[in-house]
Design a protein around this motif. Structure first.
Motif, mmCIF file in Angstrom:
data_model
loop_
_atom_site.group_PDB
_atom_site.id
_atom_site.type_symbol
_atom_site.label_atom_id
_atom_site.label_comp_id
_atom_site.label_asym_id
_atom_site.label_seq_id
_atom_site.Cartn_x
_atom_site.Cartn_y
_atom_site.Cartn_z
ATOM 1 N N LYS A 28 35.825 48.904 55.192
ATOM 2 C CA LYS A 28 34.970 48.055 55.082
ATOM 3 C C LYS A 28 35.165 47.397 53.789
ATOM 4 O O LYS A 28 35.653 47.874 52.566
ATOM 5 C CB LYS A 28 33.450 48.567 55.063
ATOM 6 C CG LYS A 28 33.032 49.504 53.879
ATOM 7 C CD LYS A 28 31.764 50.121 54.247
ATOM 8 C CE LYS A 28 31.511 50.803 55.040
ATOM 9 N NZ LYS A 28 30.118 51.622 55.337
ATOM 10 N N VAL A 29 35.013 45.977 53.445
ATOM 11 C CA VAL A 29 34.872 45.303 52.183
ATOM 12 C C VAL A 29 33.728 45.409 51.654
ATOM 13 O O VAL A 29 32.474 45.155 51.930
ATOM 14 C CB VAL A 29 34.916 43.703 52.500
ATOM 15 C CG1 VAL A 29 35.040 43.010 50.910
ATOM 16 C CG2 VAL A 29 36.607 43.391 53.166
ATOM 17 N N THR A 30 33.628 45.977 50.278
ATOM 18 C CA THR A 30 32.281 46.259 49.490
ATOM 19 C C THR A 30 32.224 45.334 48.531
ATOM 20 O O THR A 30 33.478 45.168 47.539
ATOM 21 C CB THR A 30 32.327 47.676 48.986
ATOM 22 O OG1 THR A 30 32.400 48.751 50.109
ATOM 23 C CG2 THR A 30 31.079 47.882 47.824
ATOM 24 N N GLY A 31 31.138 44.369 48.502
ATOM 25 C CA GLY A 31 31.104 43.485 47.160
ATOM 26 C C GLY A 31 30.414 44.195 46.265
ATOM 27 O O GLY A 31 29.590 44.621 46.318
ATOM 28 N N PHE A 169 42.272 37.836 54.996
ATOM 29 C CA PHE A 169 43.278 38.885 54.607
ATOM 30 C C PHE A 169 42.640 39.921 54.203
ATOM 31 O O PHE A 169 42.654 41.273 54.640
ATOM 32 C CB PHE A 169 44.082 38.244 53.292
ATOM 33 C CG PHE A 169 45.306 39.328 52.988
ATOM 34 C CD1 PHE A 169 46.237 39.624 54.199
ATOM 35 C CD2 PHE A 169 45.240 39.931 51.803
ATOM 36 C CE1 PHE A 169 47.293 40.407 53.897
ATOM 37 C CE2 PHE A 169 46.351 40.629 51.468
ATOM 38 C CZ PHE A 169 47.259 40.961 52.589
ATOM 39 N N LEU A 170 41.436 39.899 53.421
ATOM 40 C CA LEU A 170 40.559 41.159 52.978
ATOM 41 C C LEU A 170 39.915 41.612 54.234
ATOM 42 O O LEU A 170 39.828 42.746 54.318
ATOM 43 C CB LEU A 170 39.601 40.661 52.108
ATOM 44 C CG LEU A 170 39.927 40.387 50.643
ATOM 45 C CD1 LEU A 170 38.941 39.691 49.763
ATOM 46 C CD2 LEU A 170 40.815 41.189 49.863
ATOM 47 N N ALA A 194 31.991 40.196 52.804
ATOM 48 C CA ALA A 194 31.362 41.666 52.505
ATOM 49 C C ALA A 194 30.672 42.465 53.648
ATOM 50 O O ALA A 194 30.001 41.582 54.459
ATOM 51 C CB ALA A 194 30.623 41.688 51.101
ATOM 52 N N ASP A 195 31.016 43.601 53.961
ATOM 53 C CA ASP A 195 30.136 44.492 54.863
ATOM 54 C C ASP A 195 29.117 45.362 53.980
ATOM 55 O O ASP A 195 28.066 45.616 54.678
ATOM 56 C CB ASP A 195 31.280 45.406 55.585
ATOM 57 C CG ASP A 195 32.252 44.798 56.273
ATOM 58 O OD1 ASP A 195 31.999 44.123 56.935
ATOM 59 O OD2 ASP A 195 33.396 45.067 55.915
ATOM 60 N N HIS A 196 29.410 45.365 52.822
ATOM 61 C CA HIS A 196 28.548 46.324 51.951
ATOM 62 C C HIS A 196 28.375 45.704 50.861
ATOM 63 O O HIS A 196 29.275 45.169 50.337
ATOM 64 C CB HIS A 196 29.057 47.926 51.968
ATOM 65 C CG HIS A 196 28.138 49.048 51.279
ATOM 66 N ND1 HIS A 196 27.583 49.752 52.172
ATOM 67 C CD2 HIS A 196 27.961 49.274 50.126
ATOM 68 C CE1 HIS A 196 26.729 50.481 51.683
ATOM 69 N NE2 HIS A 196 26.879 50.101 50.175
#
Length: 309
Positions: A28-31, A169-170, A194-196
């Motif tokens: 996941k992408v965490t912001g 890309f992320l 972001a996912d999280h």
């Protein structure tokens, strides 16, 4: 995986990071959000061994960054997009970094292609725009094909095409099972990427959860309604916890009642509605609500720019 436990950093009497704990998980992408001076950059610098914690610890893949035998192959980092030597070409800059880990020229050419730098690979970095430097920094972070990616403001200076590229890309990297930690001040980008979310203010974690949960917990949704029978509708939806306000465009905003209940109340009273819409809170609304008391640098409104006399 990135794991932070009771991480603390003091600069003299100033507490920059105050005993924070969180985990950044793969897939996941965490912001990472927070006002200027909140402790974001200090936290990321401690994760990658550039600052020593006063207390607590930060681990990447179960070890402190400084103990990783080949860090470039495990963690890709972009903290300063203008760190490259100005007189080197993009290709030679990346080649020099690659040589520290025995990474060959073929991989250098591969990341140049990935970052869209083919046309300027043999140009000196000193002539690069901020956006081109960002692409170069991202290329450097990808050299070792790492499982963990840490990027500070990666879209800063990118044109619309570059922003679309880094966004996709992320998400692709996360879909491959990699761990992605992303810091940005652009709420629209964070919402789409972001996912999280981790939200930090004055060195403390203010929120840690999935994007939608952070937004819904810090904001409220309202039902926007238009009708020519405003007074009757206000009476029809009245209840102990229901609040009704008039919007700037003469619409009504009903809080603490869902759209279906508003529609049913209007139908029962024979009221014609011309519009009924549920308006959800935004990430910007949630961010401002969460950090309202934790913004260190705040501008003061004045009657005129010059101050007047």
């Amino acid at each position: 995986m990135i794991r932070v436990h009771s991480l603390t950093k003091h600069y003299g009497a100033k507490v920059a990071v105050d005993g924070i704990s969180f985990t950044v998980e793969p897939g996941k992408v965490t912001g990472f959000l927070g006002p200027n001076g909140a402790g974001k950059s200090t936290t990321m610098r401690m994760i990658v061994g550039l600052d020593r914690p006063t207390a607590g610890m930060a681990e990447v893949n179960g070890r402190p960054y400084v103990d990783l035998p080949a860090p470039l192959r495990e963690v890709g980092v972009l903290l300063d997009a203008r760190s490259a030597h100005k007189r080197r070409t993009a290709y030679k800059h990346l080649l020099a970094i690659a040589a520290t880990h025995g990474i060959g020229a073929a991989r250098v050419r591969e990341v140049i292609d990935l970052a869209g730098l083919d046309a300027v690979a043999d140009q000196r970095v000193g002539g690069f725009s901020l956006g081109m430097n960002q692409r170069l920094g991202i290329a450097a972070a990808l050299l070792g094909d790492p499982q963990t990616i840490i990027l500070d403001e990666p879209v800063n200076g990118l044109d619309p095409d570059g922003i679309l590229w880094i966004r996709g890309f992320l998400r692709q990297l996360a879909a491959e099972g990699r761990t992605v930690l992303l810091s940005s001040h652009l709420m629209s980008e964070m919402t789409q990427t972001a996912d999280h979310l981790l939200v930090i203010g004055r060195g403390a974690i203010l929120a840690d959860g999935p994007l939608h949960e952070v937004i819904t917990s810090a904001t409220r949704s309202v039902v926007r309604v238009r009708t020519r029978e405003v007074e009757r509708l206000m009476h029809a939806v009245a209840g102990p916890d229901v609040t009704v306000t008039t919007g700037a465009d003469n619409s009504l905003e009903v809080a603490n009642l869902d759209a279906e209940s508003v529609a049913r109340a209007a139908a029962a009273a024979g009221i014609v509605l011309y519009e009924i819409t549920t308006v959800e809170g935004s990430l910007e609304d949630a961010y401002l609500a969460l950090t309202a008391e934790d913004t260190e640098y705040r501008a003061t409104a004045r009657g005129s720019i010059g101050g007047g006399k």
